[in-house]
Design a protein around this motif. Structure first.
Motif, PDB file in Angstrom:
ATOM      1  N   THR A   4      24.066  30.356 -18.749  1.00 51.94           N
ATOM      2  CA  THR A   4      22.912  30.646 -19.931  1.00 51.94           C
ATOM      3  C   THR A   4      23.878  31.603 -20.860  1.00 51.94           C
ATOM      4  OG1 THR A   4      22.414  32.663 -18.569  1.00 51.94           O
ATOM      5  CG2 THR A   4      21.058  30.654 -18.354  1.00 51.94           C
ATOM      6  N   ILE A   5      23.444  31.464 -21.997  1.00 54.72           N
ATOM      7  CA  ILE A   5      23.914  32.239 -23.228  1.00 54.72           C
ATOM      8  C   ILE A   5      22.858  32.957 -24.062  1.00 54.72           C
ATOM      9  CG2 ILE A   5      26.111  31.015 -23.079  1.00 54.72           C
ATOM     10  CD1 ILE A   5      25.071  29.614 -25.624  1.00 54.72           C
ATOM     11  N   SER A   6      22.672  33.731 -24.692  1.00 61.22           N
ATOM     12  CA  SER A   6      21.855  34.297 -25.679  1.00 61.22           C
ATOM     13  C   SER A   6      22.172  33.676 -27.047  1.00 61.22           C
ATOM     14  CB  SER A   6      22.219  35.898 -26.003  1.00 61.22           C
ATOM     15  OG  SER A   6      23.146  36.064 -26.757  1.00 61.22           O
ATOM     16  N   GLY A   7      20.893  33.684 -27.627  1.00 60.44           N
ATOM     17  CA  GLY A   7      21.032  33.271 -29.265  1.00 60.44           C
ATOM     18  C   GLY A   7      21.927  34.301 -30.006  1.00 60.44           C
ATOM     19  N   VAL A   8      22.540  33.533 -30.853  1.00 61.06           N
ATOM     20  CA  VAL A   8      23.817  34.301 -31.548  1.00 61.06           C
ATOM     21  C   VAL A   8      23.557  34.463 -33.007  1.00 61.06           C
ATOM     22  CG1 VAL A   8      26.239  34.170 -32.245  1.00 61.06           C
ATOM     23  CG2 VAL A   8      25.445  33.573 -30.018  1.00 61.06           C
ATOM     24  N   VAL A   9      23.649  35.678 -33.442  1.00 65.77           N
ATOM     25  CA  VAL A   9      23.176  35.848 -34.979  1.00 65.77           C
ATOM     26  C   VAL A   9      24.630  35.970 -35.252  1.00 65.77           C
ATOM     27  CG1 VAL A   9      22.465  37.406 -36.720  1.00 65.77           C
ATOM     28  CG2 VAL A   9      21.164  36.991 -34.625  1.00 65.77           C
ATOM     29  N   LEU A  10      25.014  35.155 -36.486  1.00 64.80           N
ATOM     30  CA  LEU A  10      26.437  35.424 -36.995  1.00 64.80           C
ATOM     31  C   LEU A  10      26.241  36.344 -38.181  1.00 64.80           C
ATOM     32  CD1 LEU A  10      27.682  31.717 -36.694  1.00 64.80           C
ATOM     33  CD2 LEU A  10      27.991  33.690 -35.167  1.00 64.80           C
ATOM     34  N   ALA A  11      27.061  37.392 -38.304  1.00 66.04           N
ATOM     35  CA  ALA A  11      27.241  38.247 -39.645  1.00 66.04           C
ATOM     36  C   ALA A  11      28.117  37.644 -40.428  1.00 66.04           C
ATOM     37  CB  ALA A  11      27.285  39.698 -39.040  1.00 66.04           C
ATOM     38  N   GLY A  12      27.924  38.218 -41.543  1.00 66.47           N
ATOM     39  CA  GLY A  12      29.088  37.858 -42.551  1.00 66.47           C
ATOM     40  C   GLY A  12      30.452  38.051 -41.968  1.00 66.47           C
ATOM     41  N   HIS A 220      17.909  40.230 -19.369  1.00 63.74           N
ATOM     42  CA  HIS A 220      18.212  39.007 -19.599  1.00 63.74           C
ATOM     43  C   HIS A 220      17.444  37.934 -20.488  1.00 63.74           C
ATOM     44  CE1 HIS A 220      21.977  38.346 -16.942  1.00 63.74           C
ATOM     45  NE2 HIS A 220      21.315  39.446 -16.378  1.00 63.74           N
ATOM     46  N   SER A 221      16.607  38.738 -21.394  1.00 67.88           N
ATOM     47  CA  SER A 221      15.653  38.142 -22.088  1.00 67.88           C
ATOM     48  C   SER A 221      16.319  37.137 -23.121  1.00 67.88           C
ATOM     49  CB  SER A 221      14.908  39.174 -22.959  1.00 67.88           C
ATOM     50  OG  SER A 221      15.653  40.127 -23.631  1.00 67.88           O
ATOM     51  N   SER A 222      17.738  37.469 -23.433  1.00 73.97           N
ATOM     52  CA  SER A 222      18.051  36.738 -24.241  1.00 73.97           C
ATOM     53  C   SER A 222      18.986  35.293 -23.968  1.00 73.97           C
ATOM     54  CB  SER A 222      19.495  37.265 -25.294  1.00 73.97           C
ATOM     55  OG  SER A 222      20.422  37.720 -24.239  1.00 73.97           O
ATOM     56  N   ASP A 223      18.750  35.070 -22.443  1.00 73.20           N
ATOM     57  CA  ASP A 223      19.385  33.936 -21.946  1.00 73.20           C
ATOM     58  C   ASP A 223      18.492  32.774 -22.474  1.00 73.20           C
ATOM     59  OD1 ASP A 223      20.970  35.672 -20.238  1.00 73.20           O
ATOM     60  OD2 ASP A 223      19.932  35.246 -18.463  1.00 73.20           O
ATOM     61  N   ALA A 224      19.456  31.459 -22.480  1.00 73.06           N
ATOM     62  CA  ALA A 224      19.027  30.323 -22.810  1.00 73.06           C
ATOM     63  C   ALA A 224      19.659  29.183 -22.234  1.00 73.06           C
ATOM     64  CB  ALA A 224      18.839  30.183 -24.510  1.00 73.06           C
ATOM     65  N   PRO A 225      19.220  28.097 -22.193  1.00 73.36           N
ATOM     66  CA  PRO A 225      19.730  26.899 -21.534  1.00 73.36           C
ATOM     67  C   PRO A 225      21.124  26.423 -22.474  1.00 73.36           C
ATOM     68  CG  PRO A 225      17.615  26.326 -21.538  1.00 73.36           C
ATOM     69  CD  PRO A 225      17.650  27.780 -22.132  1.00 73.36           C
ATOM     70  N   ILE A 226      22.117  25.987 -21.733  1.00 67.16           N
ATOM     71  CA  ILE A 226      23.178  25.638 -22.556  1.00 67.16           C
ATOM     72  C   ILE A 226      23.055  24.125 -22.548  1.00 67.16           C
ATOM     73  CG2 ILE A 226      25.859  25.363 -22.354  1.00 67.16           C
ATOM     74  CD1 ILE A 226      25.673  28.034 -20.803  1.00 67.16           C
ATOM     75  N   ALA A 227      23.386  23.414 -23.582  1.00 62.52           N
ATOM     76  CA  ALA A 227      23.365  21.963 -23.681  1.00 62.52           C
ATOM     77  C   ALA A 227      24.254  21.297 -22.655  1.00 62.52           C
ATOM     78  CB  ALA A 227      23.785  21.570 -25.341  1.00 62.52           C
ATOM     79  N   ASP A 228      25.575  21.630 -22.602  1.00 67.99           N
ATOM     80  CA  ASP A 228      26.545  21.130 -21.955  1.00 67.99           C
ATOM     81  C   ASP A 228      27.157  22.336 -20.983  1.00 67.99           C
ATOM     82  OD1 ASP A 228      28.677  19.790 -20.636  1.00 67.99           O
ATOM     83  OD2 ASP A 228      29.363  18.989 -22.562  1.00 67.99           O
ATOM     84  N   PRO A 229      26.669  22.799 -19.848  1.00 71.51           N
ATOM     85  CA  PRO A 229      27.042  23.578 -18.999  1.00 71.51           C
ATOM     86  C   PRO A 229      28.514  23.482 -18.240  1.00 71.51           C
ATOM     87  CG  PRO A 229      25.023  22.593 -18.053  1.00 71.51           C
ATOM     88  CD  PRO A 229      25.124  22.189 -19.256  1.00 71.51           C
ATOM     89  N   LYS A 230      28.814  22.044 -18.166  1.00 69.80           N
ATOM     90  CA  LYS A 230      30.031  21.849 -17.319  1.00 69.80           C
ATOM     91  C   LYS A 230      31.054  22.353 -18.544  1.00 69.80           C
ATOM     92  CE  LYS A 230      32.499  18.187 -15.206  1.00 69.80           C
ATOM     93  NZ  LYS A 230      32.450  16.737 -14.789  1.00 69.80           N
ATOM     94  N   ALA A 231      31.084  21.621 -19.786  1.00 71.29           N
ATOM     95  CA  ALA A 231      32.052  22.024 -20.691  1.00 71.29           C
ATOM     96  C   ALA A 231      32.016  23.750 -20.966  1.00 71.29           C
ATOM     97  CB  ALA A 231      31.520  21.183 -21.938  1.00 71.29           C
ATOM     98  N   TYR A 232      30.976  24.171 -21.063  1.00 73.41           N
ATOM     99  CA  TYR A 232      31.033  25.475 -21.292  1.00 73.41           C
ATOM    100  C   TYR A 232      31.666  26.314 -20.222  1.00 73.41           C
ATOM    101  CZ  TYR A 232      29.160  30.287 -21.847  1.00 73.41           C
ATOM    102  OH  TYR A 232      28.636  31.668 -22.074  1.00 73.41           O
ATOM    103  N   GLY A 233      31.369  26.071 -19.128  1.00 70.76           N
ATOM    104  CA  GLY A 233      31.960  26.626 -17.876  1.00 70.76           C
ATOM    105  C   GLY A 233      33.535  26.542 -17.849  1.00 70.76           C
ATOM    106  N   ALA A 234      34.136  24.997 -18.163  1.00 74.05           N
ATOM    107  CA  ALA A 234      35.224  24.882 -17.945  1.00 74.05           C
ATOM    108  C   ALA A 234      36.055  25.567 -19.379  1.00 74.05           C
ATOM    109  CB  ALA A 234      35.663  23.262 -18.469  1.00 74.05           C
ATOM    110  N   ALA A 235      35.528  25.890 -20.422  1.00 75.28           N
ATOM    111  CA  ALA A 235      36.136  26.452 -21.397  1.00 75.28           C
ATOM    112  C   ALA A 235      36.428  28.020 -21.266  1.00 75.28           C
ATOM    113  CB  ALA A 235      35.360  26.497 -22.846  1.00 75.28           C
ATOM    114  N   ILE A 236      35.210  28.725 -20.584  1.00 78.48           N
ATOM    115  CA  ILE A 236      35.390  30.159 -20.070  1.00 78.48           C
ATOM    116  C   ILE A 236      36.407  30.303 -19.190  1.00 78.48           C
ATOM    117  CG2 ILE A 236      34.088  32.152 -19.579  1.00 78.48           C
ATOM    118  CD1 ILE A 236      33.458  30.963 -22.292  1.00 78.48           C
TER     119      ILE A 236
END
Length: 361
Positions: A4-12, A220-236
């Motif tokens: 799970t990941i949170s939503g990300v707000v990208l600053a300038g 953990h209120s910012s948790d959200a499903p990941i579209a490709d958890p396998k790829a995400y886990g491998a990258a981390i």
């Protein structure tokens, strides 16, 4: 947190010069108060998750650490657990939070609802009402009732505090506690497990200090499903495969090998709370994730989730201590959170961070 990941707000994006402390920059940490009265002292104790330690760790080894913390006399203890109200909120959205609830909300308040007739909101309000009118010398029946209400409100560690404050002969069913709930409390159930730092360190310490509860401050209120958890886990995992990570793993193995008595456990806590660990944790984990090179920028999403969680932890701690101005707060949290919480809480105007090193000597 690989699934799970949170939503990300990208600053300038700022230039390199913008990252420096510009003249006149507003820095809350430099504007300390109050003008009169005592500041809020906060000690953040980084901990291993004790239930995950090898069998050579036994809870009796916590005696030396508990004695040191007891001598410091915190008036409030915050722990890395989700509150009952947050777990109740998360359960309303299984499409998003099912995995979060399974992992981070181990206590199901349904049996306590059946015993007390109180759902989580009603039990939360009732515990607040009871504590607002709490007598100096509560009866055993009052403590059993409050323990049952805490369980109904999704706060099993605070219920454990009430259980431990009862004389052993009074630790039995009654006053809202049925036999099943009394067994849960006797077996230190409902939190991180019977060997967890919440049940073996925080609850006994709160009871010994004469406190009525602990404060769950995780989020953990910012948790959200990941579209490709396998790829995400491998990258981390690939990002974590670095020399700093290897250094941390080797140090952890050596410390775990030294467990078996109070001295070994204190050595583990001294290492976890050594300021030199802050940069090592960053280099091995979050800094490495920022440099992770996937097209999806999984590492940045991971770091965004981590920072969001810590910011909300810090806010929950700040909210809890605001009701007790001038007191001492002990925060017991996984060691990687320690440095972020100290940095964030140090921005608060009337908070002073108390280093834990001297206490652990």
């Amino acid at each position: 947190m690989l699934r799970t990941i949170s939503g990300v707000v990208l600053a300038g994006v700022l230039g390199a010069a913008g990252a420096q402390h510009a003249p006149g920059r507003f820095d809350p940490s430099q504007l300390k108060g109050p003008a009169a009265g005592r500041p809020n002292e906060v000690m953040v104790l980084g901990t291993a998750h004790l239930a995950q330690l090898p069998a050579s760790f036994q809870p009796a080894q916590l005696g030396g650490l508990q004695a040191r913390l007891l001598a410091w006399k915190p008036a409030l203890i915050a722990i890395e657990s989700l509150s009952g109200p947050q777990c109740a909120f998360l359960r309303q959205y299984p499409q998003r939070y099912q995995g979060t609830v399974q992992r981070f909300c181990p206590w199901d308040p349904a049996p306590a609802f059946a015993a007390t007739g109180l759902d989580v909101p009603a039990a939360t309000a009732e515990s607040e009402r009871l504590l607002a009118n709490w007598p100096a010398q509560p009866t055993p029946a009052q403590r059993r009732r409050l323990a049952a209400v805490f369980l109904a409100g999704g706060e099993p560690v605070s219920a454990q505090v009430q259980w431990l404050r009862l004389p052993p002969a009074e630790r039995h069913a009654g006053d809202g506690l049925d036999a099943a709930l009394a067994t849960v409390l006797e077996q230190r159930g409902g939190g991180r497990g019977a060997r967890g730092e919440d049940m073996q360190l925080a609850a006994p310490l709160a009871a010994a200090l004469g406190l009525e509860r602990v404060h769950a401050m995780d989020d953990h209120s910012s948790d959200a499903p990941i579209a490709d958890p396998k790829a995400y886990g491998a990258a981390i995992m690939q990002a974590w495969n670095n020399s700093a990570g290897q250094q941390r793993r080797q140090a952890e193995e050596a410390l775990n090998a030294g467990l078996g008595d109070e001295a070994g456990l204190l050595a583990l806590y001294r290492a976890a709370n050594d300021p030199a660990q802050a940069q090592l944790v960053y280099a091995s984990d979050f800094g490495a994730a920022l440099a992770e090179g996937s097209a999806q920028q999984y590492g940045r999403a991971y770091v965004g989730a981590w920072e969001t969680r810590n910011l909300r932890m810090a806010a929950n701690i700040r909210e809890a201590i605001a009701s007790r101005p001038g007191g001492r707060t002990l925060v017991i949290v996984g060691a990687s959170h320690k440095w972020y919480l100290e940095a964030y809480l140090d921005q608060m105007h009337d908070v002073r961070i108390v280093p834990s090193g001297a206490l652990l000597r």
